[in-house]
Design an enzyme around this catalytic site. Structure first.
Site, PDB file in Angstrom:
ATOM      1  N   ARG A   1      -0.942  -0.731  -8.165  1.00  0.00           N
ATOM      2  CA  ARG A   1      -0.748  -0.090  -9.467  1.00  0.00           C
ATOM      3  C   ARG A   1       0.630   0.566  -9.508  1.00  0.00           C
ATOM      4  NH1 ARG A   1      -1.334   5.318  -8.315  1.00  0.00           N
ATOM      5  NH2 ARG A   1      -2.481   5.795  -6.394  1.00  0.00           N
TER       6      ARG A   1
ATOM      7  N   GLY B   1       0.813  -1.211   0.000  1.00  0.00           N
ATOM      8  CA  GLY B   1       0.000   0.000   0.000  1.00  0.00           C
ATOM      9  C   GLY B   1       0.846   1.260   0.000  1.00  0.00           C
TER      10      GLY B   1
ATOM     11  N   GLN C   1      -2.450   6.884   1.533  1.00  0.00           N
ATOM     12  CA  GLN C   1      -2.272   8.135   2.286  1.00  0.00           C
ATOM     13  C   GLN C   1      -1.084   8.034   3.245  1.00  0.00           C
ATOM     14  OE1 GLN C   1      -5.051   9.064   5.409  1.00  0.00           O
ATOM     15  NE2 GLN C   1      -4.547  11.233   5.386  1.00  0.00           N
TER      16      GLN C   1
ATOM     17  N   TYR D   1     -15.098  -2.181   8.445  1.00  0.00           N
ATOM     18  CA  TYR D   1     -13.719  -1.719   8.688  1.00  0.00           C
ATOM     19  C   TYR D   1     -13.318  -2.007  10.131  1.00  0.00           C
ATOM     20  CZ  TYR D   1      -9.870   1.719   8.904  1.00  0.00           C
ATOM     21  OH  TYR D   1      -8.662   2.353   9.064  1.00  0.00           O
TER      22      TYR D   1
ATOM     23  N   LEU E   1       1.378   3.489  -2.094  1.00  0.00           N
ATOM     24  CA  LEU E   1       0.850   4.682  -2.795  1.00  0.00           C
ATOM     25  C   LEU E   1      -0.325   5.291  -2.023  1.00  0.00           C
ATOM     26  CD1 LEU E   1       0.913   3.425  -6.501  1.00  0.00           C
ATOM     27  CD2 LEU E   1       2.643   4.772  -5.281  1.00  0.00           C
TER      28      LEU E   1
HETATM   29  C1  VAH Z   1     -10.960   6.327   8.004  1.00  0.00           C
HETATM   30  N1  VAH Z   1      -8.954   7.724   8.024  1.00  0.00           N
HETATM   31  O1  VAH Z   1     -11.595   7.351   8.106  1.00  0.00           O
HETATM   32  C2  VAH Z   1      -9.460   6.384   8.275  1.00  0.00           C
HETATM   33  C3  VAH Z   1      -9.185   6.058   9.722  1.00  0.00           C
HETATM   34  C4  VAH Z   1      -9.803   6.630  12.080  1.00  0.00           C
HETATM   35  C5  VAH Z   1     -10.035   6.911  10.657  1.00  0.00           C
HETATM   36  O2  VAH Z   1      -9.358   4.725   9.998  1.00  0.00           O
HETATM   37  O3  VAH Z   1     -11.470   5.268   7.702  1.00  0.00           O
END
Ligand code: VAH
Length: 312
Positions: free
Chosen positions: A34, A6, A10, A136, A8
């Site tokens: 990529r 990863g 943030q 997530y 590339l």
């Molecule tokens: C997001 N910037 O917003 C990421 C991070 C705590 C936020 O995990 O998903």
């Protein structure tokens, strides 16, 4: 020698430069799905769900450290939950297995997204209830448990931090919930106004990218005998809501206007996260200390973005 997935992204894009500056350009292999532009060091295409290619790249490079940064962030993961599970967890297992097979030190970030609505919201403890309600968050809690398992079961030197929202001027983040706090700076310069998709009064932990990168280096270089925790340490620098960051911007751009058009999907994610977390374990076990507060970050972001956007 370090391998980054990863690279590339943030964090990955700036972590690659930071590590090349410290350990030498040729000692850092950057990889991503990529081909990146202006790569000034070793680079290879890698889809982290391809276990064999990941293993071969790490072995051929002689990597002794894995920085696994490839993942889908919260908002994207909520739109494509199964893709997120397969990429976030499949990539993580492959990175852990490659690291175990080759005896590499291992880092991957967790997030304040690893907490949920039943977690104490203010001064969230290092050790507390983690019942996230986003894909997530499920990925991040599962990842924390899996990384601790690889440490306990195989002795793999896994380390991680729970990052807050990260703010940077180099690579624009993609698909996060906290990214309003990046967009607002770009719009402040371009239009002197911003319409926030996160509601007034929504507090989230945040950190300026230089502090995030230093935290990764400090944790990876920490004396393992002093680590009571491993995956993953709460780290934070500040907590603010959209009004707070707007007030900080107005110290430089007097006429800056903030308005709201709340996005229910990302607001729901933000509502499930803490307002402010407690980073005392990271301070005690490896000396974590953020240098930038909100006003210092705002001053630097606006200065750097003015230059960047002048040439855009
Ligand atoms: C997001 N910037 O917003 C990421 C991070 C705590 C936020 O995990 O998903």
């Amino acid at each position: 020698r370090i391998m980054i997935t990863g690279a590339l992204g943030q964090i990955g894009s700036e972590l690659t430069e930071k590590l090349r500056g410290i350990y030498g350009v040729d000692n850092v292999l950057a990889t991503d799905i990529r081909q990146g532009e202006n790569q000034n060091g070793p680079f290879s295409i890698l889809d982290v769900t391809d276990a064999q290619k990941m293993h071969d790249l790490a072995k051929d490079f002689g990597a002794d450290t894995m920085m696994h940064m490839a993942a889908l962030l919260s908002a994207t993961a909520e739109e494509k939950p199964l893709l997120a599970w397969n990429l976030n967890m499949g990539g993580l297992v492959n990175a852990l297995e490659t690291s175990r097979e080759l005896g590499m030190q291992f880092f991957t970030p967790s997030s304040i997204g690893a907490f949920g609505p039943s977690t104490p919201k203010v001064n969230t403890p290092q050790d507390t209830l983690q019942r996230p309600t986003t894909m997530y968050g499920v990925n991040k809690v599962s990842g924390e448990l899996l990384c601790d398992y690889y440490f306990q079961k195989f002795g793999l030197d896994t380390r991680g931090v729970r990052f807050p929202g990260l703010i940077s001027y180099v690579a624009q983040p993609g698909g996060g919930t906290t990214d309003y706090a990046v967009d607002i700076y770009y719009k402040a310069i371009e239009e002197q106004r911003y319409t926030s998709y996160i509601a007034k009064g929504t507090y989230m932990d945040m950190m300026y990218m230089p502090d995030a990168l230093q935290a990764i280096v400090d944790l990876m270089e920490a004396d393992p005998a002093k680590l009571i925790h491993r995956n993953a340490f709460n780290v934070t620098a500040m907590s603010f809501d959209p009004e707070g960051i707007a007030a900080s911007i107005r110290k430089h751009i007097l006429e800056f206007q903030l308005s709201y058009e709340v996005d229910p999907a990302r607001q729901a994610i933000a509502n499930s996260w803490p307002d402010s977390i407690d980073a005392s374990a990271a301070k005690a076990e490896w000396g974590f200390k953020a240098q930038y507060d909100l006003d210092a970050m705002t001053a630097d972001m606006l200065e750097k973005l003015k230059k960047k956007l002048a040439y855009a």
